[in-house]
Design a protein around this motif. Sequence first.
Motif, mmCIF file in Angstrom:
data_model
loop_
_atom_site.group_PDB
_atom_site.id
_atom_site.type_symbol
_atom_site.label_atom_id
_atom_site.label_comp_id
_atom_site.label_asym_id
_atom_site.label_seq_id
_atom_site.Cartn_x
_atom_site.Cartn_y
_atom_site.Cartn_z
ATOM 1 N N UNK A 20 -2.001 -31.844 -50.157
ATOM 2 C CA UNK A 20 -1.495 -31.446 -51.458
ATOM 3 C C UNK A 20 -2.441 -31.902 -52.561
ATOM 4 N N UNK A 21 -2.144 -31.550 -53.807
ATOM 5 C CA UNK A 21 -3.042 -31.833 -54.911
ATOM 6 C C UNK A 21 -3.295 -33.308 -55.129
ATOM 7 N N UNK A 22 -2.317 -34.167 -54.837
ATOM 8 C CA UNK A 22 -2.474 -35.604 -55.066
ATOM 9 C C UNK A 22 -3.361 -36.242 -54.013
ATOM 10 N N UNK A 23 -3.166 -35.887 -52.739
ATOM 11 C CA UNK A 23 -3.907 -36.514 -51.656
ATOM 12 C C UNK A 23 -5.305 -35.938 -51.469
ATOM 13 N N UNK A 24 -5.535 -34.728 -51.936
ATOM 14 C CA UNK A 24 -6.813 -34.060 -51.670
ATOM 15 C C UNK A 24 -8.020 -34.842 -52.180
ATOM 16 N N UNK A 25 -8.051 -35.295 -53.445
ATOM 17 C CA UNK A 25 -9.219 -36.064 -53.892
ATOM 18 C C UNK A 25 -9.365 -37.394 -53.174
ATOM 19 N N UNK A 26 -8.234 -38.044 -52.839
ATOM 20 C CA UNK A 26 -8.310 -39.306 -52.104
ATOM 21 C C UNK A 26 -8.855 -39.082 -50.702
ATOM 22 N N UNK A 27 -8.401 -38.010 -50.041
ATOM 23 C CA UNK A 27 -8.897 -37.689 -48.699
ATOM 24 C C UNK A 27 -10.385 -37.370 -48.740
ATOM 25 N N UNK A 28 -10.799 -36.628 -49.769
ATOM 26 C CA UNK A 28 -12.220 -36.286 -49.896
ATOM 27 C C UNK A 28 -13.067 -37.533 -50.109
ATOM 28 N N UNK A 29 -12.665 -38.404 -51.047
ATOM 29 C CA UNK A 29 -13.443 -39.609 -51.340
ATOM 30 C C UNK A 29 -13.474 -40.557 -50.147
ATOM 31 N N UNK A 30 -12.322 -40.707 -49.471
ATOM 32 C CA UNK A 30 -12.286 -41.570 -48.291
ATOM 33 C C UNK A 30 -13.187 -41.070 -47.186
ATOM 34 N N UNK A 31 -13.130 -39.761 -46.923
ATOM 35 C CA UNK A 31 -13.991 -39.169 -45.897
ATOM 36 C C UNK A 31 -15.461 -39.284 -46.275
ATOM 37 N N UNK A 32 -15.776 -39.038 -47.544
ATOM 38 C CA UNK A 32 -17.165 -39.133 -48.009
ATOM 39 C C UNK A 32 -17.693 -40.552 -47.852
ATOM 40 N N UNK A 33 -16.891 -41.556 -48.204
ATOM 41 C CA UNK A 33 -17.324 -42.956 -48.075
ATOM 42 C C UNK A 33 -17.593 -43.305 -46.612
ATOM 43 N N UNK A 34 -16.679 -42.915 -45.737
ATOM 44 C CA UNK A 34 -16.867 -43.198 -44.314
ATOM 45 C C UNK A 34 -18.119 -42.497 -43.797
ATOM 46 N N UNK A 35 -18.330 -41.265 -44.223
ATOM 47 C CA UNK A 35 -19.505 -40.497 -43.795
ATOM 48 C C UNK A 35 -20.801 -41.176 -44.241
ATOM 49 N N UNK A 36 -20.863 -41.587 -45.510
ATOM 50 C CA UNK A 36 -22.078 -42.236 -46.028
ATOM 51 C C UNK A 36 -22.317 -43.587 -45.354
ATOM 52 N N UNK A 37 -21.241 -44.343 -45.115
ATOM 53 C CA UNK A 37 -21.387 -45.624 -44.423
ATOM 54 C C UNK A 37 -21.829 -45.419 -42.977
ATOM 55 N N UNK A 38 -21.315 -44.354 -42.342
ATOM 56 C CA UNK A 38 -21.735 -44.040 -40.972
ATOM 57 C C UNK A 38 -23.218 -43.717 -40.926
ATOM 58 N N UNK A 39 -23.684 -42.880 -41.850
ATOM 59 C CA UNK A 39 -25.109 -42.562 -41.912
ATOM 60 C C UNK A 39 -25.938 -43.813 -42.163
ATOM 61 N N UNK A 40 -25.503 -44.635 -43.131
ATOM 62 C CA UNK A 40 -26.263 -45.835 -43.480
ATOM 63 C C UNK A 40 -26.335 -46.806 -42.306
ATOM 64 N N UNK A 41 -25.209 -47.020 -41.631
ATOM 65 C CA UNK A 41 -25.181 -47.969 -40.518
ATOM 66 C C UNK A 41 -26.045 -47.527 -39.357
#
Length: 304
Positions: A20-41
């Motif tokens: 939904x509209x409330x969770x969408x930006x949080x889901x995007x930011x959380x996924x993006x952070x995990x993705x960037x940390x995965x690449x960095x690690x």
Amino acid sequence: MDHVSHNWTQSFILAGFTTNGTLQPLAFLGTLCIYLLTLAGNILIIVLVQLDSGLFTPMYFFISVLSFVEVWYVSTTVPTLLHTLLHGCSPVSSAVWMTECYLLGVMALDRYLAICHPLHYHALMSRQVQLRLAGASWVAGFLAALVPATLTATLPFCLKEVAHYFCDLAPLMRLACVDTSWHARAHGTVIGMATGCNFVLILGLYGGILNAVLKLPSAASRAKAFSTCSSHITVVALFYASAFTVYVGSPGSRPESTDKLVALVYALVTPFLNPIIYSLRNEEMKKALRRVMARIRIILREPQ
């Protein structure tokens, strides 16, 4: 869903996760952070293994290859997930491989030779052997994925919107116009044999390791031997727990939401945890990082 003619289509529309509209930006930011940390690690592990002579060993060579596989894998799945979280449906083409499965078996073989045949370890695991084993893992992974992919490619599809965030087999089979039970059994047999045989090999190798370790004279030597295997055992457990849930069994027999959640663990969480398991819990990696950072500081301080 969009209806298409009864033939093979080269592209599909990924529906992704419904938020939904409330969770969408949080889901995007959380996924993006995990993705960037995965690449960095994972990239950090690759760089350390290449730059620090203390990590020029077969074990760390295979760890760096595993990290490369993880970077490649998340870079093909997570960006499509991010796109669907922002924009909804996303068109992509399908691709899959099982290289990581075989690479974990090779890493178990490396630990077995190091512990059970220490005097002959470097001769048995020469640089040439390392490269051949790594190459064999890639070839075997692609060959194992070839049969299910080819069978799926022969199906006629009536729909093209995939209820997933990447083109996995189970959601693709739900789009077929014909009965896919035979394809599902063939897929389960091929993937089950490939992953199952490799898993049995890993268990057999660790059985030999356990037998050898228990014969060591002191508790300290036994603890040290077990510590060299603990990271690999943890990664194997994470990989096979999620992979067996996703790929072993009849595709399409589970609810779509279950497939997506388990695949999320397999495609996002496991690659994120692997570098943490191998680096933050590994004293040799920590020492290598300090040595590389010290060399970088010295280079930066040198007059130009």
